[in-house]
Design an enzyme around this catalytic site. Structure first.
Site, short mmCIF file in Angstrom:
data_model
loop_
_atom_site.label_atom_id
_atom_site.label_comp_id
_atom_site.label_asym_id
_atom_site.label_seq_id
_atom_site.Cartn_x
_atom_site.Cartn_y
_atom_site.Cartn_z
N SER A 137 0.85 -1.19 0.00
CA SER A 137 0.00 0.00 0.00
C SER A 137 0.88 1.23 0.00
O SER A 137 2.03 1.18 0.46
CB SER A 137 -0.88 0.00 1.26
OG SER A 137 -1.54 1.24 1.44
N TYR A 150 -2.54 -1.50 10.35
CA TYR A 150 -2.62 -1.73 8.91
C TYR A 150 -1.39 -1.15 8.22
O TYR A 150 -0.74 -1.82 7.42
CB TYR A 150 -3.89 -1.11 8.34
CG TYR A 150 -3.98 -1.24 6.84
CD1 TYR A 150 -4.53 -2.37 6.26
CD2 TYR A 150 -3.50 -0.23 5.99
CE1 TYR A 150 -4.60 -2.50 4.88
CE2 TYR A 150 -3.57 -0.35 4.62
CZ TYR A 150 -4.12 -1.48 4.06
OH TYR A 150 -4.17 -1.62 2.69
#
Length: 259
Positions: A137, A150
């Site tokens: 990400s 995350y």
């Protein structure tokens, strides 16, 4: 990476980026197996894509991952590409004293890909044109304070992918990292799928596939929208970018908790 003629396993293939990648690779002449923990979602995707295969996988269960890998190796002997896409993203308030979200996120986003890669790697090492793709990400490089675990797992996936690539550099298995920006999926709920600030999913997939096709030896697949996050550290703007990037989520947290 060869773009057709592969047998590809995609985790988290029931929705979002995973589903879109599965459909795009199938359209290019690949055999595609999607994996996920919700049978109804898998059935929905395979019904819309005749010929696509599916398999249930509880990525949080170490024993289930091993059993899944054994079954996949037996049923799909030509398997040569693994795409580790499954992941969860949930907000956390670090002062609330609970670790359920953090532990589930680490198990799914980090241990899951590591376990599945380890279980399938002996098979992949025997296959021509083999590849392992991980999905990190932009938050691996520019953390979102509202989702600390995350962001941390995606930073860890980036690091793991680099080391995996180095160890396999002479083994005939290509290792590629996909680095999405904020994309219109339901990763953090239905509202994200229509958020105008997020990159449309179809645009992300089209640009990603174009990069894979035109740069077959690429190590990282970076669409233009993720590059400011990816290179903020290198160009010396990380701290200022971090403060701006997280200002909105910090304001929302303060508003939600007047105390």
């Amino acid at each position: 990476m060869h773009m057709n003629g592969n047998t590809i396993l995609i985790t988290g293939g029931g929705s979002g980026i995973g589903r879109a990648l599965a459909e795009a690779f199938m359209q290019r002449g690949n055999t595609v197996i999607i994996a996920g923990r919700r049978q109804n979602k898998l059935d929905e995707v395979t019904a819309a894509n005749p010929g696509m295969k599916s398999a249930l996988l509880d990525i949080e269960d170490a024993g289930a991952v091993q059993r899944f890998a054994e079954a996949i190796r037996a049923e799909y002997r030509a398997l040569n590409v693994l795409i580790n896409n499954a992941g969860i993203m949930r907000p956390e308030i670090v002062t609330d004293g609970t670790l359920d979200t953090a532990e589930a996120t680490i198990t799914t986003n980090l241990l899951g890909p590591i376990r599945l890669t380890a279980a399938l790697l002996p098979h992949l090492l025997t296959q021509p044109h083999a590849a392992v793709l991980t999905v990190s990400s932009g938050l691996a490089f520019m953390p979102m304070a509202a989702t600390p675990t995350y962001s941390a797992t995606k930073a860890a996936i980036h690091s793991y992918t680099q080391s995996l690539r180095h160890q396999l550099r002479n083994a005939g298995v290509q290792v590629i990292e996909l680095v999405p920006p904020y994309v219109q999926t339901e990763l953090m709920g239905p509202g994200q799928a229509t958020d105008p600030h997020a990159m449309p999913l179809a645009e992300y997939i089209a640009e990603t596939l174009h990069l894979l096709e035109t740069a077959p030896d690429a190590q990282e697949i970076l669409v233009e929208r993720v590059k400011p996050l990816r290179y903020a550290e290198a160009n010396g703007s990380h701290q200022a970018f971090f403060e701006r990037f997280n200002a909105v989520s910090a304001a929302e947290t303060e508003h939600a908790d007047p105390a």
